[in-house]
Structures are given as C-alpha cells and as structure tokens.
Design an enzyme around this catalytic site. Structure first.
Site, PDB file in Angstrom:
ATOM      1  N   TYR A  65       0.879  -1.185   0.000  1.00 49.52           N
ATOM      2  CA  TYR A  65       0.000   0.000   0.000  1.00 49.52           C
ATOM      3  C   TYR A  65       0.909   1.224   0.000  1.00 49.52           C
ATOM      4  O   TYR A  65       1.231   1.796   1.055  1.00 49.52           O
ATOM      5  CB  TYR A  65      -0.933   0.006   1.208  1.00 49.52           C
ATOM      6  CG  TYR A  65      -1.939  -1.118   1.258  1.00 49.52           C
ATOM      7  CD1 TYR A  65      -2.271  -1.850   0.113  1.00 49.52           C
ATOM      8  CD2 TYR A  65      -2.577  -1.443   2.434  1.00 49.52           C
ATOM      9  CE1 TYR A  65      -3.201  -2.881   0.171  1.00 49.52           C
ATOM     10  CE2 TYR A  65      -3.511  -2.478   2.497  1.00 49.52           C
ATOM     11  CZ  TYR A  65      -3.809  -3.199   1.358  1.00 49.52           C
ATOM     12  OH  TYR A  65      -4.725  -4.225   1.419  1.00 49.52           O
TER      13      TYR A  65
ATOM     14  N   PHE B 207     -13.145  -4.520   0.963  1.00 47.07           N
ATOM     15  CA  PHE B 207     -14.184  -3.738   0.289  1.00 47.07           C
ATOM     16  C   PHE B 207     -15.492  -3.759   1.102  1.00 47.07           C
ATOM     17  O   PHE B 207     -16.576  -3.995   0.553  1.00 47.07           O
ATOM     18  CB  PHE B 207     -14.453  -4.249  -1.130  1.00 47.07           C
ATOM     19  CG  PHE B 207     -13.300  -4.104  -2.086  1.00 47.07           C
ATOM     20  CD1 PHE B 207     -12.348  -3.115  -1.913  1.00 47.07           C
ATOM     21  CD2 PHE B 207     -13.172  -4.940  -3.192  1.00 47.07           C
ATOM     22  CE1 PHE B 207     -11.282  -2.967  -2.796  1.00 47.07           C
ATOM     23  CE2 PHE B 207     -12.116  -4.809  -4.085  1.00 47.07           C
ATOM     24  CZ  PHE B 207     -11.172  -3.827  -3.880  1.00 47.07           C
ATOM     25  N   PRO B 208     -15.432  -3.508   2.428  1.00 43.52           N
ATOM     26  CA  PRO B 208     -16.659  -3.567   3.237  1.00 43.52           C
ATOM     27  C   PRO B 208     -17.696  -2.529   2.829  1.00 43.52           C
ATOM     28  O   PRO B 208     -18.887  -2.710   3.079  1.00 43.52           O
ATOM     29  CB  PRO B 208     -16.157  -3.296   4.661  1.00 43.52           C
ATOM     30  CG  PRO B 208     -14.855  -2.578   4.488  1.00 43.52           C
ATOM     31  CD  PRO B 208     -14.255  -3.143   3.244  1.00 43.52           C
ATOM     32  N   LEU B 209     -17.216  -1.450   2.167  1.00 45.10           N
ATOM     33  CA  LEU B 209     -18.161  -0.438   1.670  1.00 45.10           C
ATOM     34  C   LEU B 209     -18.331  -0.560   0.164  1.00 45.10           C
ATOM     35  O   LEU B 209     -18.797   0.360  -0.496  1.00 45.10           O
ATOM     36  CB  LEU B 209     -17.641   0.971   2.027  1.00 45.10           C
ATOM     37  CG  LEU B 209     -17.480   1.253   3.520  1.00 45.10           C
ATOM     38  CD1 LEU B 209     -16.777   2.575   3.761  1.00 45.10           C
ATOM     39  CD2 LEU B 209     -18.858   1.244   4.193  1.00 45.10           C
ATOM     40  N   GLY B 210     -17.919  -1.688  -0.381  1.00 46.54           N
ATOM     41  CA  GLY B 210     -18.023  -1.862  -1.827  1.00 46.54           C
ATOM     42  C   GLY B 210     -16.832  -1.286  -2.563  1.00 46.54           C
ATOM     43  O   GLY B 210     -16.881  -1.112  -3.781  1.00 46.54           O
ATOM     44  N   GLY B 211     -15.760  -0.970  -1.811  1.00 50.30           N
ATOM     45  CA  GLY B 211     -14.528  -0.508  -2.461  1.00 50.30           C
ATOM     46  C   GLY B 211     -14.649   0.881  -3.059  1.00 50.30           C
ATOM     47  O   GLY B 211     -13.884   1.253  -3.939  1.00 50.30           O
TER      48      GLY B 211
ATOM     49  N   PRO C 231     -23.200   1.988  -4.577  1.00 47.30           N
ATOM     50  CA  PRO C 231     -23.967   0.776  -4.268  1.00 47.30           C
ATOM     51  C   PRO C 231     -24.792   0.336  -5.478  1.00 47.30           C
ATOM     52  O   PRO C 231     -25.304   1.184  -6.217  1.00 47.30           O
ATOM     53  CB  PRO C 231     -24.888   1.208  -3.129  1.00 47.30           C
ATOM     54  CG  PRO C 231     -24.345   2.493  -2.614  1.00 47.30           C
ATOM     55  CD  PRO C 231     -23.539   3.115  -3.700  1.00 47.30           C
TER      56      PRO C 231
HETATM   57  N1  LIG Z   1      -6.848  -8.581   0.873  1.00 51.53           N
HETATM   58  C1  LIG Z   1      -7.055  -7.843  -0.193  1.00 51.53           C
HETATM   59  O1  LIG Z   1      -6.857  -8.278  -1.330  1.00 51.53           O
HETATM   60  C2  LIG Z   1      -7.571  -6.437  -0.043  1.00 51.53           C
HETATM   61  C3  LIG Z   1      -8.045  -5.751  -1.173  1.00 51.53           C
HETATM   62  C4  LIG Z   1      -8.548  -4.466  -0.977  1.00 51.53           C
HETATM   63  C5  LIG Z   1      -8.581  -3.899   0.284  1.00 51.53           C
HETATM   64  N2  LIG Z   1      -8.095  -4.592   1.358  1.00 51.53           N
HETATM   65  C6  LIG Z   1      -8.141  -4.040   2.727  1.00 51.53           C
HETATM   66  O2  LIG Z   1      -9.513  -3.767   2.996  1.00 51.53           O
HETATM   67  C7  LIG Z   1      -9.631  -2.414   3.453  1.00 51.53           C
HETATM   68  C8  LIG Z   1     -11.001  -1.889   3.053  1.00 51.53           C
HETATM   69  O3  LIG Z   1     -11.126  -1.888   1.645  1.00 51.53           O
HETATM   70  P1  LIG Z   1     -11.108  -0.557   0.793  1.00 51.53           P
HETATM   71  O4  LIG Z   1     -10.525   0.560   1.582  1.00 51.53           O
HETATM   72  O5  LIG Z   1     -10.480  -0.895  -0.496  1.00 51.53           O
HETATM   73  O6  LIG Z   1     -12.639  -0.338   0.440  1.00 51.53           O
HETATM   74  P2  LIG Z   1     -13.911   0.148   1.295  1.00 51.53           P
HETATM   75  O7  LIG Z   1     -13.577   0.265   2.738  1.00 51.53           O
HETATM   76  O8  LIG Z   1     -15.029  -0.711   0.880  1.00 51.53           O
HETATM   77  O9  LIG Z   1     -14.186   1.581   0.667  1.00 51.53           O
HETATM   78  C9  LIG Z   1     -13.200   2.590   0.704  1.00 51.53           C
HETATM   79  C10 LIG Z   1     -13.635   3.622  -0.317  1.00 51.53           C
HETATM   80  O10 LIG Z   1     -14.848   4.230   0.121  1.00 51.53           O
HETATM   81  C11 LIG Z   1     -14.631   5.605   0.395  1.00 51.53           C
HETATM   82  N3  LIG Z   1     -15.264   5.881   1.684  1.00 51.53           N
HETATM   83  C12 LIG Z   1     -14.918   5.402   2.904  1.00 51.53           C
HETATM   84  N4  LIG Z   1     -15.769   5.836   3.844  1.00 51.53           N
HETATM   85  C13 LIG Z   1     -16.678   6.606   3.215  1.00 51.53           C
HETATM   86  C14 LIG Z   1     -17.810   7.345   3.658  1.00 51.53           C
HETATM   87  N5  LIG Z   1     -18.186   7.352   4.932  1.00 51.53           N
HETATM   88  N6  LIG Z   1     -18.530   8.034   2.722  1.00 51.53           N
HETATM   89  C15 LIG Z   1     -18.182   8.006   1.412  1.00 51.53           C
HETATM   90  N7  LIG Z   1     -17.109   7.332   0.935  1.00 51.53           N
HETATM   91  C16 LIG Z   1     -16.359   6.637   1.831  1.00 51.53           C
HETATM   92  C17 LIG Z   1     -13.138   5.809   0.440  1.00 51.53           C
HETATM   93  O11 LIG Z   1     -12.806   7.091  -0.040  1.00 51.53           O
HETATM   94  P3  LIG Z   1     -12.093   8.162   0.948  1.00 51.53           P
HETATM   95  O12 LIG Z   1     -10.740   7.614   1.268  1.00 51.53           O
HETATM   96  O13 LIG Z   1     -12.054   9.397   0.159  1.00 51.53           O
HETATM   97  O14 LIG Z   1     -12.983   8.231   2.163  1.00 51.53           O
HETATM   98  C18 LIG Z   1     -12.649   4.735  -0.512  1.00 51.53           C
HETATM   99  O15 LIG Z   1     -12.770   5.167  -1.853  1.00 51.53           O
HETATM  100  C19 LIG Z   1      -8.464  -1.706   2.759  1.00 51.53           C
HETATM  101  O16 LIG Z   1      -8.189  -0.449   3.352  1.00 51.53           O
HETATM  102  C20 LIG Z   1      -7.385  -2.740   2.914  1.00 51.53           C
HETATM  103  O17 LIG Z   1      -6.824  -2.670   4.214  1.00 51.53           O
HETATM  104  C21 LIG Z   1      -7.607  -5.852   1.203  1.00 51.53           C
END
Ligand SMILES: NC(=O)c1ccc[n+]([C@@H]2O[C@H](COP(=O)([O-])OP(=O)(O)OC[C@H]3O[C@@H](n4cnc5c(N)ncnc54)[C@H](OP(=O)(O)O)[C@@H]3O)[C@@H](O)[C@H]2O)c1
Length: 292
Positions: A67, A219-223, A227
């Site tokens: 990252y 991707f708990p928020l759909g990445g 939605p």
């Molecule tokens: N094992 C794997 O292959 C893998 C792959 C992907 C991710 N991960 C891990 O999973 C974690 C979570 O996944 P993720 O960060 O990719 O996706 P996510 O948590 O589903 O969504 C993050 C996205 O949503 C936006 N967001 C977050 N909170 C928000 C809110 N309250 N209102 C509007 N937009 C919001 C963020 O933008 P802003 O930053 O602008 O808020 C970012 O674009 C990662 O941080 C990483 O640690 C693991």
C-alpha cells in the site's frame, strides 16, 4: 449519526484466540492513494486519520507494504502516527503480491521471496514480530483456486522462528482454506464481502465463525463504488438517521460475530462517520429490507 463513539461498542473478537480486538477496525489501503491508479495522498492527512482512529477505539488496523504510492507508504504512516504503539493495538499485514512498475500488484511472490517481504513489513512498522500476516493469493478479482501450500508453509516457518504471531489467508476459497489449515493454524480469512457481494462466501463465513477464525471483509463499503441497489440502503438509513456507509457496516457487523470490518478512508469526516456505525443496531425489519 455522527459521534465520538468508541468502536468497542461493535463488540470484541479474540483474534487467533489471544488478541482481543474491537470488531470494527480500520483498513490502511486508502491512506497512500484514493484509487488504485490515482495520485498519492497527503501523508499528513493519513497520520491524522490514524491517530483519530485510535482515539475512537480502533485497535485492529489492516495494512500491507504494497500500500504505497509516490513515496507515501501506509506502513510508514502507521509507524509515524502511532509508535510507540498502544499495547492493545493489533496490526495485520499481508504478503504475496509484488508490485509492477506502475505501482499496481502484478505478480505473486515465490515461497523464497516471502521472508524478504515479512522483513520489509517488520522494518517499516518498526516491530520485532508481526501480529497477523495474511498470505494474499490469486488475482485482483476473486480467488483463483491455485495451490498455496508451499507459500503458506514458508510463512509458517517464519512464524515458528518468532517473526509472526498469527497467520491468515486472503482471497481464498474453501479448498484453499483447508489446504492452509493442514499446514498451520489460520487465525483470519480476508475476502471480498459486502452488502452487495456476499452470497458466494456465506458458507465460508459460517465455517470461520464455527471454528473461531475471524472473517475480515475487504471492500466492506463496496470498495468506493456506488452501491448496486442504493434504495434499500437509503430506506434503512432513513429509519435510523444514519448514512448508507453506516448501514453497510452495521449489516456486516450483524452478519456474524466473527465478522471484523476494516473500512478504508483517507478522510477524517468519513472515518468519524464509519466508526459511528459501531452503535448502529439493525432490526429484523432492516435486515429483511436489505435482503430484498
Ligand atoms: N486482501 C485484499 O486483497 C484487499 C483488497 C482491498 C482492500 N483490502 C483491505 O480492505 C480495506 C477496506 O477496503 P477498501 O478501503 O479498499 O474499500 P472500502 O472500505 O469498501 O471503501 C473505501 C472507499 O470508500 C470511500 N469511503 C470510505 N468511507 C466513506 C464514507 N463514509 N462516505 C463516502 N465514501 C467513503 C473511500 O474514499 P475516501 O478515502 O475518500 O474516504 C474509498 O474510496 C483496505 O483499506 C485494505 O486494508 C484488502
């Protein structure tokens, strides 16, 4: 809902049987970059987000050495923001993917390359032992089903050496989990899972919960994608004066006691909003609405 809610309101889970964490955690991937191919973010924002996350009770942070973007490295931000670390902080990292020249994961590490990747995480985070290390396998879009035994055995050897406390696997299917567990205990599974993408892993989640394995949805928020069906989420959000991301997180927390969401953000307001989901309890009616 906005608040200074303490994330322990989401409940606790014993990771690996001995590391208590609040179920609502934090993902560090969005600190160096907002999107997979976007520009680097301001490291000062990342440090502020990390410190506020810990103030709000986060004690499970998910990261990876890969990252990174334009000199902004999630592991280094974590160290700069939080070291010396709170005693109860669990930092989970993952190894496996190797970055291509464009900074996007391109290749998979061989068993022999994993030691160097673990050492890189130890160095960047400034610790002698990593709390939880996932072997992240497969391509970007879902499990590929390939054998992971040799790579998992290489990580298990590093655990036996004392460099790692617990092991996990990421982006895997049930057969790959079984293959890993035949090599060494698995403390956590990390797969894509959110309110609009979960049916495929329902059985895997149930198995994890039964066997005391944490299920950490990425991707708990759909990445960050819109939605697929916002109307249902909005309807439930309206009932609770909550927001759509809060409902998505509350849905995950309601789905299993083994579920440990790690929403990612580089934005302080989004962090506050997400962590406030720790107190949002969905009713059976809400769950029925979301199920459609
Ligand atoms: N094992 C794997 O292959 C893998 C792959 C992907 C991710 N991960 C891990 O999973 C974690 C979570 O996944 P993720 O960060 O990719 O996706 P996510 O948590 O589903 O969504 C993050 C996205 O949503 C936006 N967001 C977050 N909170 C928000 C809110 N309250 N209102 C509007 N937009 C919001 C963020 O933008 P802003 O930053 O602008 O808020 C970012 O674009 C990662 O941080 C990483 O640690 C693991």
């Amino acid at each position: 809902m906005t608040s200074s809610t303490h994330t322990s309101a989401s409940g606790t889970f014993l990771l690996g049987g001995d590391l208590p964490v609040a179920r609502l955690g934090f993902g560090a991937m969005r600190l160096p970059f907002g999107t997979l191919t976007g520009p680097a973010r301001d490291p000062r924002d990342g440090i502020a987000v990390l410190r506020r996350a810990v103030e709000l009770g986060v004690n499970h942070i998910d990261t990876a050495s890969f990252y990174r973007r334009g000199g902004v490295v999630a592991n280094e931000l974590i160290r700069r923001a939080l070291a010396p670390y709170p005693e109860d902080l669990v930092i989970a990292t993952k190894v496996g993917p190797l970055l291509g020249q464009d900074g996007v994961p391109a290749l998979q590490a061989t068993p022999g390359q994993l030691r160097g990747l673990v050492q890189e995480n130890l160095r960047e985070l400034g610790v002698d032992r990593l709390d939880l290390v996932y072997l992240r396998v497969g391509a970007q879009n879902g499990p590929g089903g390939e054998s992971l035994g040799d790579r998992f055995a290489a990580l298990a050897a590093l655990r036996d050496e004392g460099l790692i406390r617990h092991l996990g696997v990421s982006n895997i299917d049930a057969a790959q989990l079984a293959e890993a567990r035949a090599v060494a205990p698995v403390a956590a599974v990390q797969n894509t899972f959110h309110v609009h993408h979960h049916a495929g892993d329902a059985a895997l989640l149930a198995q994890c919960a039964q066997d005391g394995i944490a299920f950490v949805p990425f991707f708990p928020l759909g990445g960050g994608r819109d939605p697929i069906d916002p109307a249902r989420l909005e309807k439930v959000a309206g009932r609770h004066q909550a927001t759509v991301p809060q409902v998505a997180l509350a849905w995950l927390l309601a789905s299993s006691p083994a579920m440990l969401p790690i929403p990612g953000t580089g934005n302080l307001a989004h962090l506050e909003e997400n962590m406030a989901a720790a107190t949002l309890r969905l009713t059976p009616e809400d769950l029925a609405t979301l199920a459609g």
